[in-house]
Write a protein that holds these residues in place. Structure first.
Motif, short mmCIF file in Angstrom:
data_model
loop_
_atom_site.label_atom_id
_atom_site.label_comp_id
_atom_site.label_asym_id
_atom_site.label_seq_id
_atom_site.Cartn_x
_atom_site.Cartn_y
_atom_site.Cartn_z
N MET A 169 136.53 103.20 50.81
CA MET A 169 137.69 104.01 51.13
C MET A 169 138.42 103.45 52.36
O MET A 169 139.66 103.42 52.39
CB MET A 169 137.26 105.46 51.37
CG MET A 169 138.41 106.41 51.66
SD MET A 169 137.86 108.13 51.72
CE MET A 169 136.67 108.07 53.06
N TYR A 174 140.60 102.96 46.96
CA TYR A 174 140.34 104.36 46.68
C TYR A 174 139.81 104.59 45.27
O TYR A 174 138.96 105.46 45.06
CB TYR A 174 141.63 105.16 46.90
CG TYR A 174 142.20 105.01 48.29
CD1 TYR A 174 141.45 105.37 49.41
CD2 TYR A 174 143.46 104.48 48.50
CE1 TYR A 174 141.95 105.22 50.69
CE2 TYR A 174 143.98 104.32 49.77
CZ TYR A 174 143.21 104.69 50.87
OH TYR A 174 143.72 104.54 52.12
N SER A 177 136.23 103.60 45.27
CA SER A 177 135.48 104.60 46.04
C SER A 177 135.26 105.86 45.22
O SER A 177 134.16 106.44 45.23
CB SER A 177 136.25 104.93 47.32
OG SER A 177 135.60 105.95 48.05
N VAL A 207 139.32 110.99 49.76
CA VAL A 207 139.96 110.02 48.87
C VAL A 207 141.25 110.60 48.29
O VAL A 207 142.30 109.95 48.29
CB VAL A 207 138.99 109.61 47.73
CG1 VAL A 207 139.72 108.78 46.68
CG2 VAL A 207 137.82 108.82 48.29
#
Length: 639
Positions: A169, A174, A177, A207
């Motif tokens: 992240m 993202y 993640s 996130v």
């Protein structure tokens, strides 16, 4: 034996020797007891140090861990090094944390403690994460997962996936993640790891917040709040609420509503005496009030923040610099000056270039506001110098992170190569063992097979000899039977030939008698009575049973040659019974004279009958009818 001989020769010296040996044994026994007691005491002290660590008294816990490590050995020493590394990590001293965690890892590697090694690697990844070396932390977590996948438990794997998601992240990855967090959530649910599950939902909210999906972020934070309520973790619950409040403030919600939620959080943190969270809350509230241009209220919370105790010195200095900067914005240089001068001694000792840059910028602005241009210029020079050094440091950190990643990758490749070589050696050893076992097994089986085959061969030879004896007897019996059958066949053939000749002779005699009677009748010397008698005889001769004689001949021939009839008629469906009788006569060896006499026909009629038979049998002019019929009869006999 020598001792007893010595005792008999010199009892006094033997007794002294026995006493010395007893004292030496007692000494070692007491030494072992002392070492055991010392070990138990160190274990007890380690438990106390671990309690201090769990109470977040990291400085006291660190001193005890290091003191115990100086006297401990083996696993206890490795545990103390690990505790010291974690204490340094929570105090913000990442270099020392990495050193002691690496020491613990190397010691556990010697002790072959795979589980401890996995925990050390996990903690080293946390060090890289705290140092903001996110790429290296992500690589380290991934390698830890690959190297210790069969060792670490599912609960540890869930926690590791959660930390890996944080590293990804912070690298703005993202989507990756989020995928890792889904793995962590699944493992946490399977293992009922509710603490990790709640942390995962908090990170999912982070996130979504970075992706700008505010509604999904709030929903994820709500899931995290449910988890913390279930765990009765009120502090973490308030931290989630703090994240939601920050999200609301960044979503342009009314300032008063956000401040009201800050008030509830402040009340909770004050009641729980959570100074670090209260410190962050005051700074966040001051930033929000400053954004709303409510500088007086913002300054109040800045002052409250710097009055709180904080174990992380850099954060306290940063809060004071922010306070001075706010005072300068309000043209209150007389209040900002003493704060900046008080911080000068800390800044001179600090190695945090980011903090130095912020301080020098504030000091430069202070001297500019009080119109001391020389001093302002000097601090401007320091500011830009610190900024350049900061950029260099960041570049070096990126380079170091890259080099560390490459080094870790090289170690990984070297480890994989060693692992491959070890695996190949193990496979070769296993292959040799299997080959040895196989050769031995084959040898034993071969020996048993030879014994079995020898025994089986003897039995087969015995059975074969018995079968041969039986077969020889059967052959003799069959030979004798064949001879008997051949003899009977020859006899029957002779009988058939004799019968055919007899029939032919009888027919010849009948023809002769008939001719003589006709001559007597033609002479005309007979009276009426004689002529009548001759006519009666001729009538009887004409009505002799010729067909019965032929039927008797046919039955006699079929008895001798039972299958010839079928074979003969199979040659052509147009063959007749007269053709069969002619062929039968030829087979038994009758000549043309005997055949004409047998069938009471002329030689010309016999020739035509033979020609028609050859044609029906498909024979050419060159083919011999007698040879063909004899071979057909022989094939019937052999069949």
């Amino acid at each position: 034996m020598n001792l007893f001989l010595f005792k008999r020769s010199n009892p006094a010296r033997s007794g002294v020797l026995v006493i010395q040996i007893s004292l030496l044994s007692l000494f070692f026994y007491l030494l072992n007891l002392s070492l055991l007691a010392q070990s138990n005491a160190l274990e007890l002290e380690y438990s106390r140090a671990a309690e201090r660590y769990s109470e977040r008294d990291y400085s006291q816990a660190l001193g005890e861990f290091l003191r115990i490590a100086n006297h401990a050995e083996g696993e206890l020493k490795a545990k103390c090094f690990n505790g010291a590394g974690l204490s340094y990590l929570n105090k913000g001293n990442y270099d020392s944390a990495g050193i002691y965690l690496e020491k613990s890892f190397q010691l556990r590697k010697i002790l072959q403690d795979s589980i401890g090694m996995a925990n050390n690697r996990l903690n080293l990844g946390n060090v890289y994460l705290r140092r903001s070396w996110y790429q290296l932390a992500a690589i380290h977590y991934q390698h830890t997962l690959n190297d210790y996948e069969t060792i670490i438990s599912d609960r540890q794997r869930a926690s590791l996936y959660n930390n890996l998601s944080l590293a990804l992240m912070h690298q703005a990855k993202y989507e990756e993640s989020y995928e890792v967090l889904q793995e962590a959530i699944a493992l946490a649910r399977e293992t009922d790891n509710y603490s990790t599950l709640a942390n995962c939902w908090m990170n999912v909210g982070n996130v979504y917040e970075q992706l700008g999906k505010e509604e999904l972020a709030i929903a994820a934070y709500d899931s995290a709040k449910q988890g913390y309520r279930f765990l009765n973790d009120s502090i973490s619950l308030m931290q989630v609420r703090y994240n939601q409040v920050k999200l609301l403030s960044s979503s342009a919600v009314e300032i008063e509503r956000v401040l009201y939620q800050y008030d509830s959080l402040e009340t909770f943190f004050i009641r729980k005496k959570v100074a670090p969270s209260l410190f962050k809350l005051y700074n966040a509230r001051a930033d929000l009030l400053r954004k709303a241009n409510r500088m007086d209220e913002s300054l109040q919370y800045r002052y409250r923040a710097i009055d709180l105790p904080n174990s992380i010195e850099d954060e306290s200095i940063r809060a004071k610099v922010n306070l001075a900067e706010s005072l300068l914005r309000m043209d209150r240089e007389h209040e900002a000056g003493p704060i900046l001068f008080d911080l000068s001694s800390f800044i001179r000792k600090s190695t945090n270039l980011d903090l130095m840059e912020l301080y020098y910028e504030c000091k430069m602005r202070y001297y500019h506001d009080i119109q001391e241009e020389d001093s302002a210029y000097a601090y401007a020079h320091r500011y830009y110098k610190a900024r350049i050094q900061l950029e260099k440091q960041k570049a070096q950190e990126r380079l170091q992170e890259s080099l560390s990643a490459n080094e870790l990758l090289m170690k990984k490749q070297e480890l994989e190569q060693l692992s491959t070589e070890h695996r190949l050696l193990q496979e070769e050893k296993k292959r040799q063992q299997q080959m040895t076992f196989l050769v031995g097994t084959v040898g034993i089986l071969g020996f048993l097979l030879i014994l079995y085959r020898r025994k089986n061969l003897k039995q087969k030879l015995l059975i074969t000899e018995q079968k041969q004896a039986i077969t020889r007897g059967e052959i003799k019996a069959l030979t004798l039977e064949k001879k008997q059958l051949s003899t009977e066949l020859e006899v029957k053939k002779r009988e058939a030939l004799t019968e055919s000749i007899r029939i032919a002779d009888r027919n010849q005699l009948i023809q002769t008698i008939s001719q003589e009677l006709n001559q007597l009748k033609s002479a005309g010397d007979l009276n009426a009575h004689q002529e009548k008698k001759i006519n009666s005889l001729l009538t009887e001769v004409r009505h002799l049973p010729f067909e019965k004689a032929m039927e008797a001949f046919s039955l006699q021939f079929n008895e001798v040659n039972p299958s010839f009839r079928n074979l003969f008629f199979q040659q052509n469906p147009k063959l007749t019974e007269h053709d069969f009788l002619l062929a039968s006569g030829i087979v038994v060896g009758m000549n043309s004279q005997q055949l004409t006499t047998l069938f009471q026909i002329s030689f010309e009629s016999l020739r035509k009958a033979r020609y028609r038979l050859k044609k029906k049998l498909g024979l050419t002019r060159e083919d011999d009818l007698v040879t063909y019929l004899v071979q057909l009869n022989q094939s019937e006999i052999s069949a």
